[in-house]
Design an enzyme around this catalytic site. Structure first.
Site, PDB file in Angstrom:
ATOM      1  N   ASP A 110       0.788  -1.244   0.000  1.00 50.24           N
ATOM      2  CA  ASP A 110       0.000   0.000   0.000  1.00 50.24           C
ATOM      3  C   ASP A 110       0.818   1.292   0.000  1.00 50.24           C
ATOM      4  O   ASP A 110       0.248   2.381  -0.027  1.00 50.24           O
ATOM      5  CB  ASP A 110      -0.986   0.000   1.174  1.00 50.24           C
ATOM      6  N   HIS A 144       6.347  -8.168  -0.919  1.00 51.13           N
ATOM      7  CA  HIS A 144       5.296  -8.511  -1.888  1.00 51.13           C
ATOM      8  C   HIS A 144       5.149  -7.438  -2.975  1.00 51.13           C
ATOM      9  O   HIS A 144       4.111  -7.344  -3.616  1.00 51.13           O
ATOM     10  CB  HIS A 144       3.964  -8.746  -1.165  1.00 51.13           C
ATOM     11  N   CYS A 173       2.960  -4.471 -24.322  1.00 57.08           N
ATOM     12  CA  CYS A 173       3.899  -3.597 -25.040  1.00 57.08           C
ATOM     13  C   CYS A 173       5.015  -3.058 -24.142  1.00 57.08           C
ATOM     14  O   CYS A 173       5.926  -2.392 -24.609  1.00 57.08           O
ATOM     15  CB  CYS A 173       3.152  -2.433 -25.699  1.00 57.08           C
ATOM     16  N   GLY A 203       1.224  -6.081  13.351  1.00 52.94           N
ATOM     17  CA  GLY A 203       0.070  -6.295  12.478  1.00 52.94           C
ATOM     18  C   GLY A 203       0.235  -7.423  11.487  1.00 52.94           C
ATOM     19  O   GLY A 203      -0.185  -7.315  10.342  1.00 52.94           O
ATOM     20  N   ALA A 259      -3.218  -7.312  17.000  1.00 58.10           N
ATOM     21  CA  ALA A 259      -4.539  -7.273  17.628  1.00 58.10           C
ATOM     22  C   ALA A 259      -4.934  -8.613  18.250  1.00 58.10           C
ATOM     23  O   ALA A 259      -5.583  -8.643  19.283  1.00 58.10           O
ATOM     24  CB  ALA A 259      -5.578  -6.836  16.601  1.00 58.10           C
ATOM     25  N   GLU A 260      -4.529  -9.696  17.600  1.00 58.25           N
ATOM     26  CA  GLU A 260      -4.907 -11.025  18.095  1.00 58.25           C
ATOM     27  C   GLU A 260      -3.657 -11.845  18.386  1.00 58.25           C
ATOM     28  O   GLU A 260      -2.603 -11.584  17.813  1.00 58.25           O
ATOM     29  CB  GLU A 260      -5.684 -11.781  17.010  1.00 58.25           C
ATOM     30  N   ALA A 293      -2.240  -1.283  16.521  1.00 54.80           N
ATOM     31  CA  ALA A 293      -0.897  -0.807  16.192  1.00 54.80           C
ATOM     32  C   ALA A 293      -0.727   0.703  16.403  1.00 54.80           C
ATOM     33  O   ALA A 293       0.272   1.135  16.996  1.00 54.80           O
ATOM     34  CB  ALA A 293      -0.576  -1.164  14.740  1.00 54.80           C
TER      35      ALA A 293
HETATM   36  P1  NAD Z   1      -1.714 -10.863   7.967  1.00 54.54           P
HETATM   37  O1  NAD Z   1      -1.564 -12.317   7.814  1.00 54.54           O
HETATM   38  O2  NAD Z   1      -0.516 -10.034   7.912  1.00 54.54           O
HETATM   39  O3  NAD Z   1      -2.625 -10.636   9.326  1.00 54.54           O
HETATM   40  C1  NAD Z   1      -3.091  -9.404   9.763  1.00 54.54           C
HETATM   41  C2  NAD Z   1      -2.984  -9.394  11.303  1.00 54.54           C
HETATM   42  O4  NAD Z   1      -3.184  -8.051  11.741  1.00 54.54           O
HETATM   43  C3  NAD Z   1      -4.035 -10.253  12.020  1.00 54.54           C
HETATM   44  O5  NAD Z   1      -3.381 -11.173  12.879  1.00 54.54           O
HETATM   45  C4  NAD Z   1      -4.861  -9.239  12.844  1.00 54.54           C
HETATM   46  O6  NAD Z   1      -5.151  -9.702  14.125  1.00 54.54           O
HETATM   47  C5  NAD Z   1      -3.920  -8.061  12.924  1.00 54.54           C
HETATM   48  N1  NAD Z   1      -4.587  -6.763  13.049  1.00 54.54           N
HETATM   49  C6  NAD Z   1      -5.770  -6.345  12.523  1.00 54.54           C
HETATM   50  N2  NAD Z   1      -6.014  -5.073  12.819  1.00 54.54           N
HETATM   51  C7  NAD Z   1      -4.967  -4.636  13.569  1.00 54.54           C
HETATM   52  C8  NAD Z   1      -4.622  -3.408  14.179  1.00 54.54           C
HETATM   53  N3  NAD Z   1      -5.410  -2.330  14.089  1.00 54.54           N
HETATM   54  N4  NAD Z   1      -3.466  -3.329  14.878  1.00 54.54           N
HETATM   55  C9  NAD Z   1      -2.647  -4.417  14.987  1.00 54.54           C
HETATM   56  N5  NAD Z   1      -2.928  -5.606  14.434  1.00 54.54           N
HETATM   57  C10 NAD Z   1      -4.060  -5.714  13.717  1.00 54.54           C
HETATM   58  O7  NAD Z   1      -2.598 -10.212   6.879  1.00 54.54           O
HETATM   59  P2  NAD Z   1      -3.700 -10.824   5.963  1.00 54.54           P
HETATM   60  O8  NAD Z   1      -4.773  -9.841   6.020  1.00 54.54           O
HETATM   61  O9  NAD Z   1      -3.955 -12.218   6.295  1.00 54.54           O
HETATM   62  O10 NAD Z   1      -2.974 -10.728   4.525  1.00 54.54           O
HETATM   63  C11 NAD Z   1      -2.040 -11.642   3.989  1.00 54.54           C
HETATM   64  C12 NAD Z   1      -1.082 -10.970   3.020  1.00 54.54           C
HETATM   65  O11 NAD Z   1      -1.682  -9.928   2.232  1.00 54.54           O
HETATM   66  C13 NAD Z   1       0.025 -10.266   3.757  1.00 54.54           C
HETATM   67  O12 NAD Z   1       1.144 -10.270   2.959  1.00 54.54           O
HETATM   68  C14 NAD Z   1      -0.537  -8.884   3.888  1.00 54.54           C
HETATM   69  O13 NAD Z   1       0.397  -7.964   4.303  1.00 54.54           O
HETATM   70  C15 NAD Z   1      -1.113  -8.664   2.504  1.00 54.54           C
HETATM   71  N6  NAD Z   1      -2.133  -7.572   2.567  1.00 54.54           N
HETATM   72  C16 NAD Z   1      -1.675  -6.292   2.392  1.00 54.54           C
HETATM   73  C17 NAD Z   1      -2.538  -5.217   2.554  1.00 54.54           C
HETATM   74  C18 NAD Z   1      -1.967  -3.833   2.416  1.00 54.54           C
HETATM   75  O14 NAD Z   1      -1.084  -3.600   1.588  1.00 54.54           O
HETATM   76  N7  NAD Z   1      -2.394  -2.900   3.251  1.00 54.54           N
HETATM   77  C19 NAD Z   1      -3.889  -5.421   2.859  1.00 54.54           C
HETATM   78  C20 NAD Z   1      -4.335  -6.763   2.990  1.00 54.54           C
HETATM   79  C21 NAD Z   1      -3.424  -7.821   2.848  1.00 54.54           C
HETATM   80 ZN    ZN Z   2       0.510  -1.697 -23.792  1.00 56.43          ZN
END
Ligand code: NAD
Ligand code: ZN
Length: 251
Positions: A106, A121, A132, A191, A218-219, A235
């Site tokens: 992001d 990633h 192209c 996170g 968070a968890e 976070a």
């Molecule tokens: P993940 O496996 O990294 O898990 C997310 C964790 O964040 C969970 O354990 C949850 O408990 C925790 N969490 C949620 N809200 C929180 C907060 N406010 N503060 C602290 N912790 C918090 O992520 P995923 O969603 O299973 O995604 C898997 C893959 O996709 C990863 O590589 C991830 O980074 C990517 N992804 C990226 C983005 C982005 O670029 N923002 C969004 C979604 C997924």
């Molecule tokens: Zn093109």
């Protein structure tokens, strides 16, 4: 006595003494910026099929499905860096944090001011036309997201430089991330559920080389036992408090 405020203090004491801290982040750090996570409650996998929207074969079949999905991920929320991204950037400026390793695509760490960001990633910042070879920046694509097609050749195969399921991680970035994890004295995971490999190996590497480990999530995760300090909380407010304490301790 082991309240959250004690743990925040303990984390701050460890970070204040660090000479080479490394931060490792996942989707949870951007949750408070409004970007949904994939797994868990309210996660995008409740709405979308990952095979269809986030695998390389799904993308090649139907790139539009991916761009539709990325509206939910990035466009609708107009995400801005939150206090956690900002605290990390400030810790880098103070000379404590030497690298940020992120699984996120992001771009919020860079926008918060972090300089050394290893994107395991990839990111949405550049988009290639697979037909192209034209190169676009994210801002160009955001404008045409309802109807994405190459302005040069008309192809719909516009692929962001992110790692889809079924694609290898960029090997150079991965080895740099492993090297940083081995040489850090403090490793801070924020996170992330620590389930996606090979990224989930990184805390083990840090631990094996004698680093102190801090987790803010968070968890609970199934790797909580590895960490010297575990904080199950959001976070952004947690990192804000830790930064304040670190500043106090450093005078
Ligand atoms: P993940 O496996 O990294 O898990 C997310 C964790 O964040 C969970 O354990 C949850 O408990 C925790 N969490 C949620 N809200 C929180 C907060 N406010 N503060 C602290 N912790 C918090 O992520 P995923 O969603 O299973 O995604 C898997 C893959 O996709 C990863 O590589 C991830 O980074 C990517 N992804 C990226 C983005 C982005 O670029 N923002 C969004 C979604 C997924
Ligand atoms: Zn093109």
């Amino acid at each position: 006595m082991d309240r959250i405020s004690d743990r925040i203090r303990k984390a701050a004491e460890i970070i204040a003494k660090a000479k080479h801290a490394v931060v490792f982040t996942g989707a949870g750090i951007s949750a408070e910026s409004g970007i949904p996570t994939f797994r868990g409650k309210g996660g995008l996998w409740e709405k979308y099929d990952p095979e269809e929207v986030a695998s390389i074969s799904g993308f090649m079949r139907n790139p539009r499905a991916f761009w539709e999905f990325s509206k939910d991920l990035l466009v609708k929320v107009k995400a801005e860096p939150n206090d956690a991204h900002k605290a990390i950037a400030e810790l880098e400026e103070m000379g404590i944090v030497k690298a940020v390793i992120t699984q996120n695509v992001d771009m919020l760490h860079q926008r918060a001011g972090s300089k050394k960001v290893l994107e395991l990633h990839g990111s949405m910042s550049y988009v290639d036309c697979l037909k192209c070879g034209a190169i676009y920046v994210w801002e160009d694509i955001e404008k045409i997201i309802d109807n994405p097609a190459c302005k040069n050749c008309g192809s719909e195969l516009l692929k962001p430089r992110v790692v889809f399921f079924g694609e290898p991680l960029p090997s150079g970035i991965l080895s740099e991330a492993m090297e940083e994890s081995r040489k850090c004295d403090v490793f801070i995971a924020i996170g992330t559920s620590l389930v996606v490999y090979p990224a989930a190996h990184l805390p083990f590497m840090a631990k094996d080389h004698g680093a102190k480990l801090i987790l803010i999530n968070a968890e609970p995760t199934d790797k909580d036992y590895l960490f010297d300090v575990v904080i199950h909380d959001k976070a952004a407010p947690t990192m804000k408090k830790i930064l304040e304490k670190v500043k106090e301790l450093r005078g």
